[in-house]
Design a protein around this motif. Sequence first.
Motif, short mmCIF file in Angstrom:
data_model
loop_
_atom_site.label_atom_id
_atom_site.label_comp_id
_atom_site.label_asym_id
_atom_site.label_seq_id
_atom_site.Cartn_x
_atom_site.Cartn_y
_atom_site.Cartn_z
N ASP A 135 0.81 -1.21 0.00
CA ASP A 135 0.00 0.00 0.00
C ASP A 135 0.84 1.27 0.00
O ASP A 135 0.30 2.37 0.09
N ASP A 136 2.18 1.10 -0.05
CA ASP A 136 3.09 2.25 -0.02
C ASP A 136 4.10 2.09 -1.16
O ASP A 136 5.19 1.57 -0.98
N LYS A 137 3.73 2.55 -2.36
CA LYS A 137 4.57 2.35 -3.54
C LYS A 137 5.95 3.00 -3.42
O LYS A 137 6.97 2.38 -3.77
N PRO A 138 6.07 4.27 -2.93
CA PRO A 138 7.42 4.85 -2.80
C PRO A 138 8.31 4.03 -1.86
O PRO A 138 9.49 3.81 -2.14
N LYS A 139 7.73 3.60 -0.74
CA LYS A 139 8.52 2.80 0.21
C LYS A 139 8.90 1.46 -0.40
O LYS A 139 10.01 0.93 -0.17
N LEU A 140 7.98 0.90 -1.20
CA LEU A 140 8.26 -0.38 -1.86
C LEU A 140 9.46 -0.25 -2.79
O LEU A 140 10.37 -1.09 -2.76
N GLN A 141 9.48 0.80 -3.59
CA GLN A 141 10.61 1.01 -4.49
C GLN A 141 11.90 1.24 -3.72
O GLN A 141 12.98 0.74 -4.10
N GLN A 142 11.82 1.98 -2.65
CA GLN A 142 13.00 2.26 -1.84
C GLN A 142 13.58 0.98 -1.25
O GLN A 142 14.79 0.75 -1.26
N GLU A 143 12.74 0.11 -0.72
CA GLU A 143 13.19 -1.13 -0.14
C GLU A 143 13.75 -2.09 -1.19
O GLU A 143 14.70 -2.83 -0.93
N MET A 144 13.13 -2.09 -2.38
CA MET A 144 13.63 -2.92 -3.47
C MET A 144 15.05 -2.50 -3.87
O MET A 144 15.95 -3.34 -4.03
N MET A 145 15.27 -1.19 -4.00
CA MET A 145 16.61 -0.71 -4.38
C MET A 145 17.62 -1.02 -3.28
O MET A 145 18.78 -1.35 -3.57
N LYS A 146 17.18 -0.94 -2.03
CA LYS A 146 18.07 -1.27 -0.92
C LYS A 146 18.47 -2.74 -0.97
O LYS A 146 19.64 -3.09 -0.74
N LEU A 147 17.51 -3.60 -1.30
CA LEU A 147 17.79 -5.03 -1.42
C LEU A 147 18.79 -5.29 -2.54
O LEU A 147 19.72 -6.08 -2.39
N TYR A 148 18.59 -4.61 -3.69
CA TYR A 148 19.52 -4.79 -4.82
C TYR A 148 20.94 -4.39 -4.42
O TYR A 148 21.92 -5.06 -4.77
N GLN A 149 21.06 -3.28 -3.66
CA GLN A 149 22.38 -2.81 -3.25
C GLN A 149 23.03 -3.78 -2.27
O GLN A 149 24.23 -4.06 -2.36
N GLU A 150 22.24 -4.31 -1.35
CA GLU A 150 22.79 -5.25 -0.37
C GLU A 150 23.26 -6.54 -1.04
O GLU A 150 24.30 -7.10 -0.66
N GLU A 151 22.51 -6.99 -2.04
CA GLU A 151 22.87 -8.24 -2.72
C GLU A 151 23.81 -8.02 -3.91
O GLU A 151 24.19 -8.98 -4.59
#
Length: 568
Positions: free
Chosen positions: A402-418
């Motif tokens: 229900d929070d699209k900006p936060k979803l994108q932010q967390e996805m990018m964070k996951l990509y950076q961590e991995e």
Amino acid sequence: MNENKNLILAVVLSALVLLGWGWLSNKITPANPSPVKVENGKVQPVPQPNASPAPSTPAVLRDRAKVLAETPRVRIQTPSLQGSINLQGAKIDDLVLVRERESVGKNSPPVRLLSPAGAPGAYFTSFGWSGQGVQAPPPDAVWTPSAQVLEPGKPVTLTWSNGGPRFEITISVDDNYLFTVQQRVANTSANAVAVRPFGLVSRANKSPDPDSWTVHVGPIGVFNGAANYDVNWKTLDENAAGEQFTTPGGWLGFTDKYWLTALAPAGERSFAASFRKGPSGAYQADYSDAPIVVEPGKAVTTETRLFAGAKEKKLLDQYEAAGIPKLSKAIDWGWFEWFMRPIFDLLNWLFQHIGNFGVAIICLTLIVRGLMFPIAQKQFQSMAAMRKLQPKMKAIQERYKDDKPKLQQEMMKLYQEEKINPAAGCLPILLQIPIFYALYKVLLVSVEMRHQPFILWIKDLSAPDPLTPVNLFGLLHFTPPHFLAIGVLAILLGVTMWLQFKLNPAPMDPTQQQIFSIMPWVMMFVMAPFASGLQLYWVTSNVLTILQQWWLYKKYGLHFADTHPVTT
């Protein structure tokens, strides 16, 4: 999923390239316009030479054999050509290509290229002079031959005189498709005369082959060092004055998809050229030299090459090297010419050594995929990494749905961590598009592939796959409508694309899921009308992609269920 978006992008871009690239290239870089000249600081159109007969065709057509029998003729006999020269008018108006057949049928007749005026499909070449102070041979002049048969190494000289200068046309031919025509005027009178040699190609009808954005069909030529594809049937239909050019060297004529009839004045001499349509509906390409003054007791000779035959790349290249400028441009290569030529040469080399064009296409696909393997390796490694992350990505999606900006932010964070770049798969996709389009064009314009069989029911790789379940694979004696004739290769294309999509990470977006579910079957219908040789390439490429993905996923310990979990 970005990888899924990349794959969708690849398919969409490939379709756009097939359907729109040629149209776009014509809009951005149109072919050369009609030539102009500058006089006193003002731009003026080049005038029409008016040195050759206007194109015309009889209103009533008759049987070709009867028309041929009405005039005296010299027989043409070569390993590649058969026909005759019409001595009334010095016309080459009867020519068949003995190495090419109308269809794949066992008793199919050879392809007829030229046909006499008054017969169906009239199409011929003629040579002559206009002059001042001299009576030039009229269009219906009957010429005297030096021999009754024209063969390689045995030229024939046609002569005509009406008490004034002596006119001669010496015609020779090689083993393939090139005639050499020498026009000679010997002034036996007491006064100087001015003559203007000309040559023409006339055809009563448009080509049966369609003129499209992919393959130019119709009037064609090389003027001022550049190929001109801009003049077409519609141009001549709408412009009564025709199109005129003045050029130092070059050639002009008419092209079909696979055949060409073209006149090429020898050397770098400047000549006036034109394309036009006559009141009767016939089309004509003609050239005329500048007037030549022949002093008493002197003679002048001009030379023109006539190409009349199949557009085999090897022959076009040979004749180009022998002095006909850019004759290979008779093949409409398009923007990717620099890339298409080596692909064609490799494909033709494989065919010459293997003996089966279909197997050659498969081998070419293997070579292309082998060269791209390191790049594809990185793409699939990225896809494998994305597969491993899918459970975590699914969890993030559920948490922040229900929070699209936060979803994108967390996805990018996951990509950076991995340490994963979701766009890493774009480069291989972009590289495959010009390769696919270049091969598509090669298979489309290549007369070398025409009527080449593969295996079993595929007798012509340049035609669509004829075997379709719509008529129970031929058991029902009817031909299904064009849009329903889905061949076996097209079905295999859809199935292999579906399997390829299944091996990709499962999309989370329902819209993407729907697109992936229908796209293979849409592409199956889209590709069905294309040459079976192109379908064979795509199916082979899909199979290799599936095998490569399966091997890499196995290497990384991934399974189908890892990325296609059962959802509740």
